[in-house]
Structure formats: structure tokens, C-alpha cells
Design an enzyme around this catalytic site. Structure first.
Site: not given
Length: 596
Positions: A300, A334
Site C-alpha cells: 500500500d 500501489e
């Protein structure tokens, strides 16, 4: 032989003929969707692929799921852990911002549903123990981590997670964790913003502490940092409780230096430049690999962490995974950015194997929703060389069309074209799926897309329940391809989009060149219409041709190979003297194969 197995074998046999026979088009071409319309066809391609420990990432089909919103297999854990008050509560199935009860046992029960759709890899949103409640919402999504050593009690126990992984592996499916190195849950407070006890809001802008730059800190202009009484030991491992390991500079403005050092919407931003933090976080995720044996990580908020951290982190985790007997361990980051020049540096410089291809998502949006030319795809793929490096290249980028943050592809389509017929919406979604499966990279299905979920927007509005929902704003949606609503149980294996993904997975699984072959774009245009590419290895060349227009289109392609046999048949195709003429129905695609 049960009915599902019989259907699978029939489909597999047909695909084998389509891929290998030298018979003419009229004798062998089949419309796969028509073949499946009267029965529940399945595509457990995981049974046909190499063992999960040996399998290349290019063989995967991902399913991205938010466990809390999938299926409730154990109602006893719906409230979390009463023994850990910070991870208790936040359960309200009628609220789109709270826990709904999905868990590890629920996912385990539904693995056959996923396998039969052709899924080979399960990617879950973060599952480690969260702070249950922050403000007026809960940590149902998993991004408010307190404890990196155990899973969130709302989702079950560590043993439940191990059982899920074991069950997936028994089906030759992989399991990927979503991990976070950028921040933890919001525990640290600033007196200037949160008051003496951390329970007030003193700042003029609701929910925002002004960002203080490095220059301001150097001049003594810093926040008064503290941990509220009773919360000094919430985080695990224990070193994460020390404020010196955080940047403490106020909230990110999403640009400039604040994108690296600011709190992500109030979450405690970890100082990943500190050498103790680098060592500590590498050890944290090594321990997770050791205990649970996942097959990889989605990482993330990668761009909100300094590049030097990833340069140390990625090689260390990969080496450790190999030591633990996971030779094909794979990590993708990401990076929420639509420009390949910005995305690629995290592969070439950051030493990550791959990233989520937001640029692919944007090109598909422009081609199939914004009605720009099919050359939007060609422009994207022309930049693939930017990714070439020691740790990865464009062939292992992770493709998707929508997600839990930006919203679903069906929502974007509906928002842009509210008066479009359902039939055309379904056709555009099917074509977006085909582009995702057969272009270079690895496809990701966002949970619920296979059941026609639409949603009202992004974030919470794109996180519907697969199990019967009690959220009014979910249940009033007009789902595509079904008369059901999200108030119903949505695991319908006869759904037209589920069956579309079955057919794509069967093709994907039967034809290795479509997964591993080198890609070359051979045709595109500046208006909606034909887009064509080849996938080539030392044995075969596959020709993939798509029509992004809502009218029939024809194209003449000059090809070096000859005698292309159909895998998925065009409306009409002729071939002579190295020229292939293809007529494609609106919003359709065709695939042909030639021996090298």
C-alpha cells in the site's frame, strides 16, 4: 463425473481443438459464451497450471477482495476481541463505514466459487489487527493497523488465516497479503490540533492539521507530540509506540514533501528514513512470511514512502521468502499515478518487482468509457520499455479496471453514460475484461464485478457486500445482468459476467502464449474502432483484435505469420498473401493463432 466437471471437460476439449487444429474456421470456430449459456460452466485453471510454489506470476488471475464485505463464516467474531478494547466494536452491517462480519472462515467456504471462476490467486485487503474505531468509522478495510503480529479479531484468529491459506494451497491457489509500511493507526496526537488530552479539535480546518515542513521543524516550529494516557502500548511490535519513529509533521497535502512526510488522512506517518525503522519493518514482514507463508505482498501507499526504503526492503523480503521455501514470492506496489514515467521508477529504481498499472486502467477508461481512440491503448504500451530493469518489466505489471478506492468500472461507465442500455454496458465491461486478460500483465478481478455490482462512487460506495447486505445505499443499486440486488446473496455462478470470466479464464489457461508471449501492437486508430496486438513466443503467434466502437469495424492486417486458426472467432475473417481481413462486431474481440 459430476455436472460441473463434465461441462469443464467439454469446454476444455473444445478449446484444445480451437488452439491446436488446422481445420478451417467454419469447422472449428465456436462462440464460447453461447456454448456456456445453458449450464454452469467452470474454469478451475489452477488444476491445469504448475504447482503454486513453482508457478510463474504470469500464470495468475487475481481476485481482489475486502474480507469484511465477502462472507460471514463465523458470527462469533463480528464484534472483534473484548479482551482488546481498541480492537472491539465498530460492527454495524447497516453502515457502509463499519464492519459487516465477513471473515477468514467465510473466504475459505467460498474458495470453490473463486476457483471455478478461474481465479488462481486471492489478494485480500490488509488483515492485521486494526484500531476498530476512528472518528465516525471503523477499520473494516484493514488500513488502520495496530498490531503486525496477529490478524484483526473481526476476521478471525491467526489459525483461521493459516487454515484459509492451507485450503487455498490445496486447490493450487495462491494467497497474497496487502501490507502497509507507510503508516499505522492514528494514535499519536498534537496538542495544537487535538488538545491536552487528544480528544478535542482546536484547529480551524476540520480534520486537518496543517503540514509543517522540514524547514519549519529546523527552525523550531514543530507540533507538541504526545500519546494519550492509556494508549502508550497499543502497537505491536513495541518499538512502534515510540513517537520518535514517526514524522509528526501534520497532515499530507498530497504533493511536495508533504506526500512523503505528512500523515495520510491523520494516520501516524512512519519515518521510514530512520535506520531502526528500516530494520524493524523488514523484520516485521519477514516474521509474517515465516509464520503464515503467503505467496506475496501487495504494498500500500508506495509513493508516500522514500524510494531508498524500498531499495532495501524488497531484496530483503524476497531473499527471506526463498529461504522459507517460497521461490516465486512476488510483490507489487500501489502507486496511485496514471503516468508510466512515474510508475516505472518504483520498479527500475525502487527494486519492486511490479506495480499496479493505473496507467492501464486509465487507457481502458479512455478507450471504452470516454470514447477516445483505440490508440490510447497503443500510447500506453509504447511506454512499456520504461519498466525494463533488474527486478521486473512491463510483462508482470498488474492490470485492473476499477478498485476499492477509485470505484468500479461499471460505476464509471454508468456515471459517464447514464442512458446507455444495459446490453451495451455489459458488452463494454466484457471487452474491458478481455483487454485485461489478454494484454501483457496479470489480470485482477475486483470482487463483486462478476456479479454486476455498480456502486454510487468510490471508497465506501464501492465496497458492497457479497453476502446479503443491510446497507440501504447499496441495496438500491440496479445491478447489471441480474434481477438481484445486494440485499440478496450474490454468489450466482450463472451470472453473465461470472460466465464471461469463466470463458476468459479457460482461454487464458489453455494458451500459454497469451500469458507469456512478447506483446507487440500491430494496429490502432485515433477514433473508437480496431485495436490489435500479437503475443509471440518461439512456437506460436497469437493475434488479438478488439473493436472499441459500437458499430461493426473491418481491418486489413499485414502479418508475417500465415494460416491463423481461430481461438475466438471474428464475425468474418479472410486470409491471403499475408493479409488478414477481419470484420468485428461492435464491442467484441477475436483471437487467432498461427504456428511460427
Amino acid at each position: 463425473m459430476n455436472k460441473l466437471t463434465g461441462v469443464l471437460l467439454a469446454v476444455t476439449a473444445t478449446l484444445g481443438v480451437l488452439g491446436c487444429s488446422q481445420q478451417n474456421d467454419r469447422e472449428v470456430a465456436q462462440d464460447i459464451d453461447a456454448q456456456l449459456q445453458h449450464s454452469v460452466a467452470t474454469a478451475p485453471i489452477s488444476e491445469q497450471l504448475p504447482h503454486y510454489l513453482e508457478r510463474d506470476i504470469k500464470d495468475e488471475v487475481f481476485y481482489f477482495v475486502m474480507p469484511d464485505r465477502f462472507y460471514n463464516g463465523d458470527r462469533s467474531n463480528d464484534l472483534g476481541s473484548a479482551n482488546k478494547p481498541e480492537s472491539y466494536g465498530g460492527f454495524d452491517p447497516s453502515s457502509k463505514g463499519h464492519y459487516h462480519g465477513g471473515d477468514m472462515r467465510g473466504l475459505k467456504q467460498k474458495l470453490p466459487y473463486l476457483q471455478q471462476m478461474g481465479i488462481t490467486a486471492l489478494w485480500m485487503t490488509p488483515i492485521m489487527r486494526n484500531q476498530a474505531v476512528q472518528g465516525d468509522s471503523s477499520g473494516y478495510h484493514g488500513y488502520w493497523v495496530l498490531d503486525f503480529t496477529e490478524i484483526d479479531p473481526h476476521l478471525g484468529s491467526n489459525q483461521d488465516l493459516i487454515d484459509l491459506i492451507d485450503a487455498a494451497h490445496a486447490l493450487n491457489m495462491k494467497v497474497f497479503f496487502d501490507i502497509i509500511a507507510n503508516h499505522t493507526a492514528d494514535v499519536i496526537k498534537f496538542k495544537e490540533c487535538h488538545g491536552e488530552n487528544g480528544d478535542q479539535w482546536l484547529h480551524k480546518t476540520p480534520g486537518l492539521c496543517d503540514y509543517k515542513s522540514k524547514a519549519q521543524l529546523a527552525n523550531g516550529d514543530a507540533y507538541t507530540v504526545f500519546v494519550p494516557e492509556g494508549k502508550e502500548h497499543l502497537k505491536v511490535p513495541a518499538w512502534l509506540n515510540d513517537p520518535k519513529y514517526y514524522n509528526n509533521q501534520g497532515d499530507s497535502m498530497w504533493h511536495g514533501e508533504s506526500a512523503l512526510y505528512g500523515d495520510f488522512a491523520g494516520l501516524d506517518d512512519i519515518n521510514t528514513e530512520h535506520p531502526d525503522v528500516v530494520t524493524g519493518l523488514i523484520d516485521v514482514f519477514k516474521d509474517i512470511v515465516t509464520e503464515f507463508k503467503p505467496d506475496g505482498f501487495r504494498i500500500d501507499t508506495v509513493k508516500h514512502v522514500n524510494l531508498e526504503f524500498w531499495q532495501q526492503f524488497s531484496p530483503a523480503i524476497l531473499a527471506h521468502a526463498k529461504q522459507q521455501g517460497i521461490p516465486q514470492f512476488f510483490m507489487f506496489g500501489e502507486v496511485y499515478d496514471g503516468e508510466p514515467k512515474n510508475l516505472s521508477k518504483f520498479v527500475t529504481e525502487g527494486k519492486l518487482q511490479s506495480i499496479l498499472d493505473f496507467a492501464f486502467q486509465g487507457a481502458v477508461y479512455r478507450s471504452l468509457i470516454d470514447n477516445q481512440g483505440s490508440d490510447e491503448l497503443a500510447k500506453l504500451f509504447a511506454q512499456d520499455s520504461l519498466y525494463n530493469g533488474e527486478y521486473g518489466d512491463a510483462s508482470t505489471l498488474v492490470n485492473f479496471t476499477g478498485n476499492h478506492d477509485m470505484g468500479r468500472f461499471a460505476y464509471m461507465l454508468n456515471a459517464k453514460h447514464p442512458n446507455m442500455t444495459e446490453a451495451e454496458k455489459l458488452a463494454r465491461i466484457k471487452l474491458s475484461n478481455a483487454l485485461m486478460y489478454f494484454s501483457r500483465g496479470i489480470p485482477v478481478v475486483y470482487y463483486g464485478d462478476e456479479q454486476g455490482f455498480v456502486g454510487d462512487g468510490n471508497d465506501k460506495d464501492a465496497r458492497q457486500d457479497m453476502m446479503p447486505s443491510k446497507v440501504a445505499s447499496y441495496n438500491d443499486d440496479d445491478l447489471l445482468g441480474t434481477n438481484s440486488t445486494t440485499a440478496d446473496d450474490n454468489f450466482d455462478q450463472r451470472h453473465v459476467l461470472y460466465q464471461n470470466l469463466v470463458s476468459l479464464a479457460n482461454i487464458y489457461g489453455q494458451h500459454k502464449t497469451l500469458r507469456h508471449g512478447v506483446q507487440q501492437v500491430v494496429y490502432s486508430q485515433s477514433t473508437p474502432g480496431i485495436f490489435a496486438l500479437t503475443r509471440t513466443d518461439d512456437q506460436y503467434q497469437y493475434l488479438f483484435v478488439a473493436n472499441t466502437a459500437n458499430t461493426e469495424q473491418a481491418v486489413d492486417l499485414t502479418m508475417t505469420e500465415q494460416d491463423y486458426q481461430p481461438v475466438v472467432r471474428a464475425e468474418d475473417k479472410t486470409e491471403s498473401a499475408g493479409i488478414i481481413n477481419i470484420n468485428l462486431a461492435p464491442l467484441s474481440y477475436a483471437i487467432y493463432r498461427s504456428k511460427r
